[in-house]
Design a protein around this motif. Structure first.
Motif, PDB file in Angstrom:
ATOM      1  N   GLY A  91       0.800  -1.221   0.000  1.00 24.41           N
ATOM      2  CA  GLY A  91       0.000   0.000   0.000  1.00 24.41           C
ATOM      3  C   GLY A  91       0.831   1.268   0.000  1.00 24.41           C
ATOM      4  O   GLY A  91       0.295   2.358   0.210  1.00 24.41           O
ATOM      5  N   LEU A  92       2.122   1.143  -0.234  1.00 24.05           N
ATOM      6  CA  LEU A  92       3.000   2.314  -0.175  1.00 24.05           C
ATOM      7  C   LEU A  92       2.703   3.301  -1.293  1.00 24.05           C
ATOM      8  O   LEU A  92       2.711   4.516  -1.073  1.00 24.05           O
ATOM      9  CB  LEU A  92       4.467   1.879  -0.205  1.00 24.05           C
ATOM     10  N   GLY A  93       2.422   2.819  -2.492  1.00 17.04           N
ATOM     11  CA  GLY A  93       2.093   3.719  -3.594  1.00 17.04           C
ATOM     12  C   GLY A  93       0.848   4.529  -3.298  1.00 17.04           C
ATOM     13  O   GLY A  93       0.810   5.746  -3.501  1.00 17.04           O
ATOM     14  N   THR A  94      -0.169   3.857  -2.782  1.00 19.20           N
ATOM     15  CA  THR A  94      -1.403   4.549  -2.413  1.00 19.20           C
ATOM     16  C   THR A  94      -1.132   5.568  -1.315  1.00 19.20           C
ATOM     17  O   THR A  94      -1.622   6.698  -1.366  1.00 19.20           O
ATOM     18  CB  THR A  94      -2.466   3.526  -1.951  1.00 19.20           C
ATOM     19  N   ALA A  95      -0.339   5.196  -0.327  1.00 20.20           N
ATOM     20  CA  ALA A  95      -0.014   6.125   0.766  1.00 20.20           C
ATOM     21  C   ALA A  95       0.772   7.320   0.251  1.00 20.20           C
ATOM     22  O   ALA A  95       0.552   8.457   0.698  1.00 20.20           O
ATOM     23  CB  ALA A  95       0.775   5.394   1.852  1.00 20.20           C
ATOM     24  N   LEU A  96       1.677   7.094  -0.684  1.00 18.96           N
ATOM     25  CA  LEU A  96       2.478   8.190  -1.229  1.00 18.96           C
ATOM     26  C   LEU A  96       1.600   9.167  -2.001  1.00 18.96           C
ATOM     27  O   LEU A  96       1.710  10.386  -1.830  1.00 18.96           O
ATOM     28  CB  LEU A  96       3.588   7.633  -2.122  1.00 18.96           C
ATOM     29  N   VAL A  97       0.709   8.652  -2.840  1.00 17.43           N
ATOM     30  CA  VAL A  97      -0.196   9.529  -3.590  1.00 17.43           C
ATOM     31  C   VAL A  97      -1.151  10.251  -2.634  1.00 17.43           C
ATOM     32  O   VAL A  97      -1.449  11.433  -2.830  1.00 17.43           O
ATOM     33  CB  VAL A  97      -0.941   8.749  -4.679  1.00 17.43           C
ATOM     34  N   ALA A  98      -1.588   9.582  -1.587  1.00 13.85           N
ATOM     35  CA  ALA A  98      -2.425  10.246  -0.577  1.00 13.85           C
ATOM     36  C   ALA A  98      -1.658  11.376   0.096  1.00 13.85           C
ATOM     37  O   ALA A  98      -2.218  12.440   0.370  1.00 13.85           O
ATOM     38  CB  ALA A  98      -2.914   9.242   0.463  1.00 13.85           C
ATOM     39  N   ALA A  99      -0.375  11.179   0.357  1.00  9.89           N
ATOM     40  CA  ALA A  99       0.451  12.235   0.953  1.00  9.89           C
ATOM     41  C   ALA A  99       0.560  13.434   0.020  1.00  9.89           C
ATOM     42  O   ALA A  99       0.517  14.586   0.473  1.00  9.89           O
ATOM     43  CB  ALA A  99       1.829  11.690   1.306  1.00  9.89           C
ATOM     44  N   VAL A 100       0.682  13.175  -1.272  1.00 10.61           N
ATOM     45  CA  VAL A 100       0.714  14.270  -2.255  1.00 10.61           C
ATOM     46  C   VAL A 100      -0.620  15.012  -2.221  1.00 10.61           C
ATOM     47  O   VAL A 100      -0.656  16.247  -2.110  1.00 10.61           O
ATOM     48  CB  VAL A 100       1.008  13.732  -3.672  1.00 10.61           C
ATOM     49  N   ARG A 101      -1.723  14.266  -2.309  1.00  5.95           N
ATOM     50  CA  ARG A 101      -3.055  14.879  -2.267  1.00  5.95           C
ATOM     51  C   ARG A 101      -3.239  15.718  -1.000  1.00  5.95           C
ATOM     52  O   ARG A 101      -3.675  16.864  -1.051  1.00  5.95           O
ATOM     53  CB  ARG A 101      -4.116  13.769  -2.317  1.00  5.95           C
ATOM     54  N   ASP A 102      -2.864  15.146   0.138  1.00  7.35           N
ATOM     55  CA  ASP A 102      -3.050  15.828   1.414  1.00  7.35           C
ATOM     56  C   ASP A 102      -2.144  17.051   1.545  1.00  7.35           C
ATOM     57  O   ASP A 102      -2.519  18.035   2.187  1.00  7.35           O
ATOM     58  CB  ASP A 102      -2.816  14.859   2.569  1.00  7.35           C
ATOM     59  N   HIS A 103      -0.964  16.993   0.939  1.00  9.46           N
ATOM     60  CA  HIS A 103      -0.060  18.146   0.962  1.00  9.46           C
ATOM     61  C   HIS A 103      -0.705  19.343   0.255  1.00  9.46           C
ATOM     62  O   HIS A 103      -0.591  20.479   0.708  1.00  9.46           O
ATOM     63  CB  HIS A 103       1.265  17.785   0.284  1.00  9.46           C
ATOM     64  N   PHE A 104      -1.392  19.077  -0.854  1.00  9.49           N
ATOM     65  CA  PHE A 104      -1.975  20.153  -1.642  1.00  9.49           C
ATOM     66  C   PHE A 104      -3.359  20.581  -1.167  1.00  9.49           C
ATOM     67  O   PHE A 104      -3.821  21.667  -1.513  1.00  9.49           O
ATOM     68  CB  PHE A 104      -2.033  19.760  -3.115  1.00  9.49           C
ATOM     69  N   ALA A 105      -4.041  19.744  -0.391  1.00  6.88           N
ATOM     70  CA  ALA A 105      -5.424  20.025   0.015  1.00  6.88           C
ATOM     71  C   ALA A 105      -5.625  21.414   0.603  1.00  6.88           C
ATOM     72  O   ALA A 105      -6.563  22.118   0.212  1.00  6.88           O
ATOM     73  CB  ALA A 105      -5.925  18.947   0.975  1.00  6.88           C
TER      74      ALA A 105
END
Length: 143
Positions: A91-105
């Motif tokens: 699930g690391l890829g999903t977590a990484l993309v979530a971190a990107v999304r959350d950074h920009f939110a």
């Protein structure tokens, strides 16, 4: 700088933690969209982007990478998302993309775009969807 965790990984935008040689190796030898990319080109891409890395907390070794090109106000393009083969399936890829999304939110961007040939499901879990009007978008191929 933003930082979060996922299992045994720390996800961070700290530029000092990046391993550009490793990123170049991954992308230029194993990523269909970047095969053969030169080290100079990759280093320039890193320098012009907001970079996200995932690091094993036990070893400090980089295990995944993503970068975003952005104005930090209206738009971001997510690209070069890569998870090292031994770290896949956690699930690391999903977590990484979530971190990107959350950074920009909190910035109020209108959109984050990306292109993928094979990972639609990963991105759709995080709210990405196909363009409503793909016919409105144009590309200028330069090379």
């Amino acid at each position: 700088m933003s930082e979060t965790t996922h299992g045994r990984y720390t996800l961070s935008t700290d530029p000092d933690r990046l391993d550009p040689a490793r990123v170049h190796h991954w992308l230029s030898t194993d990523a269909y969209w970047a095969l053969g990319r030169s080290r100079a080109k990759q280093d320039a891409a890193i320098a012009g982007s907001l970079n996200f890395g995932a690091y094993d907390t036990r070893t400090g070794e980089m295990a995944a990478y993503a970068r975003a090109i952005t104005d930090h106000a209206t738009f971001a393009w997510l690209c070069d998302v890569y998870v090292d083969r031994p770290a896949r399936g956690e699930g690391l890829g999903t977590a990484l993309v979530a971190a990107v999304r959350d950074h920009f939110a909190p910035l109020g961007l209108r959109r984050i775009l990306l292109a993928t040939e094979d990972a639609h499901g990963v991105y759709e879990k995080l709210g990405f969807r196909p363009l409503d009007t793909p016919g409105n978008w144009l590309v200028l191929p330069l090379g």
